[in-house]
Design an enzyme around this catalytic site. Structure first.
Site, short mmCIF file in Angstrom:
data_model
loop_
_atom_site.label_atom_id
_atom_site.label_comp_id
_atom_site.label_asym_id
_atom_site.label_seq_id
_atom_site.Cartn_x
_atom_site.Cartn_y
_atom_site.Cartn_z
N ASP A 1 0.81 -1.22 0.00
CA ASP A 1 0.00 0.00 0.00
C ASP A 1 0.84 1.27 0.00
O ASP A 1 2.06 1.23 0.21
CB ASP A 1 -0.97 0.01 1.20
N HIS B 1 -7.38 -4.81 10.16
CA HIS B 1 -7.09 -4.59 8.73
C HIS B 1 -5.82 -5.31 8.31
O HIS B 1 -4.91 -5.53 9.11
CB HIS B 1 -7.06 -3.08 8.37
N GLU C 1 -9.87 -2.10 5.19
CA GLU C 1 -10.49 -1.77 6.48
C GLU C 1 -11.74 -2.63 6.72
O GLU C 1 -12.31 -3.18 5.77
CB GLU C 1 -10.86 -0.28 6.49
N ASN D 1 -7.65 -2.90 14.26
CA ASN D 1 -9.04 -3.15 13.88
C ASN D 1 -9.16 -4.35 12.94
O ASN D 1 -10.21 -4.60 12.37
CB ASN D 1 -9.64 -1.90 13.22
C1 F6R Z 1 1.42 -1.64 6.08
C2 F6R Z 1 0.12 -2.25 6.20
C3 F6R Z 1 -0.67 -2.24 7.47
C4 F6R Z 1 0.15 -2.63 8.69
C5 F6R Z 1 -0.72 -2.61 9.93
C6 F6R Z 1 0.09 -2.90 11.19
O1 F6R Z 1 1.92 -1.79 4.77
O2 F6R Z 1 -0.34 -2.75 5.22
O3 F6R Z 1 -1.76 -3.12 7.33
O4 F6R Z 1 0.70 -3.91 8.50
O5 F6R Z 1 -1.32 -1.34 10.06
O6 F6R Z 1 0.99 -1.88 11.39
P1 F6R Z 1 2.10 -1.94 12.53
O7 F6R Z 1 3.09 -2.98 12.13
O8 F6R Z 1 2.70 -0.55 12.53
O9 F6R Z 1 1.38 -2.28 13.80
#
Ligand code: F6R
Length: 239
Positions: free
Chosen positions: A67, A138, A143, A136
């Site tokens: 992303d 995701h 989302e 959450n």
């Molecule tokens: C990042 C991504 C997000 C993260 C998720 C967890 O490329 O796709 O889904 O993997 O938000 O983020 P952290 O590792 O910062 O807790």
């Protein structure tokens, strides 16, 4: 599904890097799906360390990131392009034209989404997809409530995601509110998935994702249906 409980964040990072490293050894020209965020930082650091010891060679590897924020220039230090350069790409022998991060700056975002999926398909799909998990539920920026069968698309980020990622930006107002994200359909088509989760704050959502009902309200719950899912987690209560 294989669940590996790591003793510490350092242990999680080593184990995840070992799994990625094994993939690259077994198939030197593999396609890796990569994630940003806090969790993979140790994994990337470990891979760089092994690269410097000549233990891993990325010269034939192709990568696709999950992303990118819409409206952030790849040169912007908060962009995921910059994160990847800083934390991996600039430190190993990945070829410049073999690394791909979605472009959130193009005018025709719908077309950019289609081209991203087509490019992944033209490389034969993803061999190993690294994933983090949001509080959450995701995965990438898919989302809660989104359809599982979506391809790469534009999302409006949830308030909880904006809050979680605000630490990287000055204020919430400075944060992009939209992102371009690989869809769950492509993630589920990866031959292998490696999900990493660190910290007590991820324990509840990881339990829901791995053992709860499969529901669009917990996007990561779809991973229960993947035939080759490995979870490396360090989410134990320290008390
Ligand atoms: C990042 C991504 C997000 C993260 C998720 C967890 O490329 O796709 O889904 O993997 O938000 O983020 P952290 O590792 O910062 O807790």
């Amino acid at each position: 599904m294989k669940i590996i409980h790591a003793k510490s964040y350092a242990d999680l990072s080593r184990k995840a890097a070992n799994i990625i490293s094994a993939q690259v050894i077994l198939k030197p020209n593999c396609v890796l799906g990569l994630a940003t965020g806090s969790t993979p930082l140790g994994t990337y650091k470990q891979l760089i360390e092994w690269y410097n010891k000549d233990d891993i060679d990325f010269s034939q590897v192709t990568t696709f990131n999950l992303d990118e924020y819409v409206g952030l220039d790849p040169a912007d230090p908060q962009s995921y392009h910059a994160y990847m350069r800083e934390n991996l790409f600039d430190h190993v022998n990945l070829r410049k034209n073999a690394v791909h991060v979605p472009d959130g700056m193009v005018e025709d975002l719908a077309d950019a989404c289609k081209r991203y999926d087509a490019l992944i398909q033209s490389h034969g799909g993803i061999d190993l997809q690294l994933l983090g998990i949001g509080k959450n539920g995701h995965i990438a920026f898919n989302e809660p409530g989104e359809a599982f069968e979506k391809d790469t698309h534009i999302v409006t980020l949830e308030t909880s995601t904006l809050q979680a990622n605000r630490r990287f930006f000055g204020t919430e107002e400075d944060m992009p509110k939209h992102a371009i994200t690989m869809g769950i359909r492509m993630i589920m088509q990866a031959k292998k998935i490696l999900l990493i989760a660190d910290g007590e704050s991820k324990r509840d959502i990881l339990n829901k994702a791995l053992y709860g009902p499969i529901s669009a309200q917990v996007p990561a719950s779809i991973l229960q249906l993947h035939p080759d899912l490995t979870v490396v987690c360090h989410v134990e209560d320290k008390t």
